[in-house]
Structures are given as structure tokens and as C-alpha cells.
Design an enzyme around this catalytic site. Structure first.
Site, mmCIF file in Angstrom:
data_model
loop_
_atom_site.group_PDB
_atom_site.id
_atom_site.type_symbol
_atom_site.label_atom_id
_atom_site.label_comp_id
_atom_site.label_asym_id
_atom_site.label_seq_id
_atom_site.Cartn_x
_atom_site.Cartn_y
_atom_site.Cartn_z
ATOM 1 N N ASP A 127 -53.051 -54.217 -45.311
ATOM 2 C CA ASP A 127 -52.047 -54.072 -44.249
ATOM 3 C C ASP A 127 -52.558 -54.776 -42.998
ATOM 4 O O ASP A 127 -53.754 -54.727 -42.694
ATOM 5 C CB ASP A 127 -51.763 -52.603 -43.934
ATOM 6 C CG ASP A 127 -50.379 -52.416 -43.319
ATOM 7 O OD1 ASP A 127 -49.428 -52.040 -44.047
ATOM 8 O OD2 ASP A 127 -50.231 -52.667 -42.100
ATOM 9 N N ASP A 154 -53.506 -60.365 -42.225
ATOM 10 C CA ASP A 154 -52.094 -60.732 -42.162
ATOM 11 C C ASP A 154 -51.772 -61.287 -43.556
ATOM 12 O O ASP A 154 -52.434 -62.221 -44.016
ATOM 13 C CB ASP A 154 -51.905 -61.826 -41.092
ATOM 14 C CG ASP A 154 -50.440 -62.177 -40.908
ATOM 15 O OD1 ASP A 154 -49.692 -62.177 -41.911
ATOM 16 O OD2 ASP A 154 -50.034 -62.455 -39.759
ATOM 17 N N CYS A 221 -36.425 -51.741 -47.282
ATOM 18 C CA CYS A 221 -35.537 -50.570 -47.166
ATOM 19 C C CYS A 221 -34.445 -50.888 -46.142
ATOM 20 O O CYS A 221 -34.124 -50.061 -45.295
ATOM 21 C CB CYS A 221 -36.318 -49.323 -46.806
ATOM 22 S SG CYS A 221 -37.245 -49.457 -45.283
HETATM 23 C C1 LIG Z 1 -42.443 -51.007 -45.306
HETATM 24 S S1 LIG Z 1 -44.032 -50.748 -44.652
HETATM 25 C C2 LIG Z 1 -44.978 -50.525 -46.115
HETATM 26 C C3 LIG Z 1 -44.822 -49.175 -46.766
HETATM 27 C C4 LIG Z 1 -45.813 -48.965 -47.894
HETATM 28 N N1 LIG Z 1 -45.720 -50.030 -48.873
HETATM 29 C C5 LIG Z 1 -45.617 -47.634 -48.590
HETATM 30 O O1 LIG Z 1 -45.026 -47.566 -49.665
HETATM 31 O O2 LIG Z 1 -46.105 -46.621 -48.056
HETATM 32 C C6 LIG Z 1 -44.500 -52.355 -44.152
HETATM 33 C C7 LIG Z 1 -45.945 -52.502 -43.739
HETATM 34 O O3 LIG Z 1 -46.179 -53.900 -43.500
HETATM 35 C C8 LIG Z 1 -47.186 -54.013 -42.533
HETATM 36 N N2 LIG Z 1 -47.143 -55.408 -42.033
HETATM 37 C C9 LIG Z 1 -46.383 -55.927 -41.045
HETATM 38 N N3 LIG Z 1 -46.601 -57.249 -40.920
HETATM 39 C C10 LIG Z 1 -47.512 -57.580 -41.872
HETATM 40 C C11 LIG Z 1 -48.145 -58.794 -42.267
HETATM 41 N N4 LIG Z 1 -47.877 -59.948 -41.624
HETATM 42 N N5 LIG Z 1 -49.048 -58.758 -43.258
HETATM 43 C C12 LIG Z 1 -49.340 -57.595 -43.899
HETATM 44 N N6 LIG Z 1 -48.776 -56.407 -43.566
HETATM 45 C C13 LIG Z 1 -47.863 -56.404 -42.582
HETATM 46 C C14 LIG Z 1 -46.853 -52.935 -41.535
HETATM 47 O O4 LIG Z 1 -48.002 -52.575 -40.786
HETATM 48 C C15 LIG Z 1 -46.349 -51.808 -42.446
HETATM 49 O O5 LIG Z 1 -47.376 -50.901 -42.708
#
Ligand SMILES: C[S@@+](CC[C@H](N)C(=O)[O-])C[C@H]1O[C@@H](n2cnc3c(N)ncnc32)[C@H](O)[C@@H]1O
Length: 291
Positions: A127, A154, A221
Site C-alpha cells: 500500500d 506506489d 467499489c
Molecule cells: C480500496 S482501498 C483497498 C482496500 C483493501 N484492498 C481491502 O480489501 O481491505 C485502496 C487502497 O489503495 C491505496 N493506494 C492509493 N494510491 C495508491 C498507489 N498509487 N499505490 C498503491 N496503493 C495506493 C490506498 O492507501 C488504499 O489503502
């Protein structure tokens, strides 16, 4: 949500469902729970249904607080929206595999993968947001997900090359399906568009990290086609990914072939959309690819 009136089957049912609470789910954790799990769960909760599509899902009565029990604290189950369990079902992880969960915090899907493969494999839970890794680490620990290693990249620049059997891109999105966050208002156009650009880069990087014949699942979502079908179309045009159908014994709609002025193509019908009225859960969009 009038923007989506033309694409949502049963508009009245959708509006009604948006005003109710989603059904609480206890997803049984196979690496921690014992054979008498159901008996123990019944002591604390009113289990109203066990849907046929996933033996680990237990629909609970809405009045309960499933995150506040000893059984939860011990990691015997994970509280998740039923819709949120669909992407890992579609990904179908297997024991012995190396799996990347690219956007993993707080770990709902990571811990679901670990439970599914019973810790026999390697799960890299990544993450970008360092602070959110705390809840991911805590959830992995609580659930005994010993096959999980966390990373803090990232996703667009996740290091390495074609190395993973499966990749999950559960992308950051505008969350139009989140009742509490959005009260079911569509996101602003600028937000949808900038997220779409990010999501396209994440899915392309995910495809690069996948071995030949590997499986990538993309999910959000949100209802916004810019963050769903448009991203999938981009992946089909710019990577070696090909779409596969998703088999699921739950009510759902197919992905869109077009929306407003955008044409996505017939192929997009292999992706799935789920709305709150389908089975009283959240919004989810899921696409499954093979490289
Ligand atoms: C929809 S949530 C994920 C939920 C998780 N998969 C779960 O089932 O509990 C999206 C996640 O993407 C992360 N995020 C945002 N930009 C990102 C990036 N460029 N690379 C990796 N993670 C990222 C956010 O911090 C967030 O935790």
C-alpha cells in the site's frame, strides 16, 4: 445518482437499498477458526444465512456489532461487506503461488487470500499510504496470516519484473458505493477523471508484474464507468491482458458496452457490476484478466 439511472437495473430497488444498511458479514478465517466455529458464532450472533457461493461467508443480523467479540479479536473471522469478498473469489488464488495485492490496506482481501490458500504461498500486501499499513499489519497479525509480507510502494512503481502468479488491483476509487462516505452522490467529474488516470497506471504496472498465463483481477467499489470499464478498455489496448468471464452464483449486472459518449465494446460484458439491491451489500465492479 440520477446520472446512473439508465444503467442500473431496478432503479426503485436500488434507491430503496441505498437507504438501508448493508448486511453484516463474518467471513470465516480458515487458518484460525476451529471445526466448531459455527457453534461459537451462534453463541454471539444471529446468523441469518449462509449463501451458497462461498462457504466461509455468514450473513449476520444487522443489529449486531460483529467487530466487537472475542471471536473477532482472536481472528476467527473478518468483518467484510459480502460484495468486497467477490474480487478474491474471482481471482481464485491457489496454494504455492506468489501473489501481489497492490493496494492492500486495511487487508480485507489480503487476509481473505491468506485464508483461502491456508498460508501456503507468498502474499505481498502493498500500500502506498504508510499510515494505512498499520491496520493492514494489525489485521494480518490478528488473523494469523503468516504468508503475508507488507511493502510500502506506489503501485505504479512497484519494483521487479514478471514474477507473480496472480495480482489483485483493488484500486483507490471515488467510492460511489460507500453509503457512509458519499450518501450515494456521484463523485465530481475531476475526481473521477484523475482517479481513472491513476487506476490505468496501476493496472498497467500490475500486468507487467504478472507471469505469462497469470491472472489479474481489477476491482473498485464505485459505479463510475470512467474508473471501471474505461480502465479495463485501457488495459486491453495497452497490455497483454485478455478478459475472462467470472462465474458467481449471485445476482449481478454485466459491465457496460457504452456509457454517454464512450464506447467500451462488447467484450466488457465479461466484467461484472453489483449494486446494493442485488443482495443487500455494497457496490462492486470486478474484471478478471489472463496474461
Ligand atoms: C480500496 S482501498 C483497498 C482496500 C483493501 N484492498 C481491502 O480489501 O481491505 C485502496 C487502497 O489503495 C491505496 N493506494 C492509493 N494510491 C495508491 C498507489 N498509487 N499505490 C498503491 N496503493 C495506493 C490506498 O492507501 C488504499 O489503502
Amino acid at each position: 445518482m440520477e446520472r446512473y439511472k439508465s444503467i442500473i437495473d431496478d432503479w426503485e430497488g436500488f434507491k430503496q437499498a441505498c437507504e438501508t444498511h448493508a448486511v453484516n458479514i463474518a467471513r470465516r478465517n480458515r487458518v484460525k477458526s476451529s471445526d466448531d466455529f459455527l457453534e461459537k458464532l451462534f453463541k454471539d450472533f444471529d446468523v441469518i444465512e449462509k449463501p451458497s457461493w462461498n462457504e466461509n461467508i455468514h450473513r449476520l443480523s444487522n443489529t449486531e456489532e460483529p467487530g466487537k467479540s472475542l471471536l473477532h479479536w482472536r481472528g476467527d473471522y473478518y468483518v467484510q461487506e459480502e460484495s468486497a469478498a467477490i474480487p478474491v473469489h474471482a481471482m481464485n488464488p491457489q496454494e504455492g503461488e506468489k501473489i501481489l495485492d497492490m493496494c492492500a490496506s486495511p487487508g480485507g482481501k489480503t487476509t481473505q487470500i491468506a485464508s483461502r490458500i491456508e498460508n501456503n504461498g507468498v502474499v505481498i500486501a502493498n500500500d502506498k499510504t504508510a499510515k494505512r499499513l498499520q491496520s493492514l499489519t494489525a489485521n494480518a497479525y490478528r488473523t494469523g496470516s503468516t504468508c503475508v509480507t507488507t511493502t510500502n510502494y506506489d503501485g505504479r512503481n512497484f519494483p521487479g519484473r514478471e514474477d507473480f502468479d496472480r495480482v489483485l488491483v483493488d484500486a483507490p476509487c471515488s467510492g460511489e458505493g460507500d453509503r457512509a462516505r458519499r450518501t450515494f452522490e456521484p463523485a465530481e467529474k475531476e475526481e473521477r477523471e484523475s482517479l481513472s488516470e491513476l487506476q490505468k497506471k496501476l493496472i498497467v504496472r500490475g500486468a507487467e508484474l504478472l507471469i505469462d498465463d497469470g491472472v489479474l483481477v481489477y476491482s473498485t467499489c464505485t459505479i463510475a464507468p470512467e474508473e471501471n470499464e474505461e480502465v479495463v478498455k485501457h488495459a486491453l489496448e495497452n497490455t497483454e491482458l485478455e478478459l475472462e468471464g467470472i462465474e458467481i452464483d449471485l445476482p449481478h449486472s454485466s459491465g457496460l458496452e457504452e456509457f454517454e459518449d464512450s464506447k467500451f465494446g462488447e467484450e466488457l460484458r465479461k466484467t461484472i457490476r453489483m449494486y446494493p439491491h442485488h443482495f443487500n451489500s455494497g457496490v462492486i465492479y470486478v474484471a478478471k484478466f489472463r496474461k
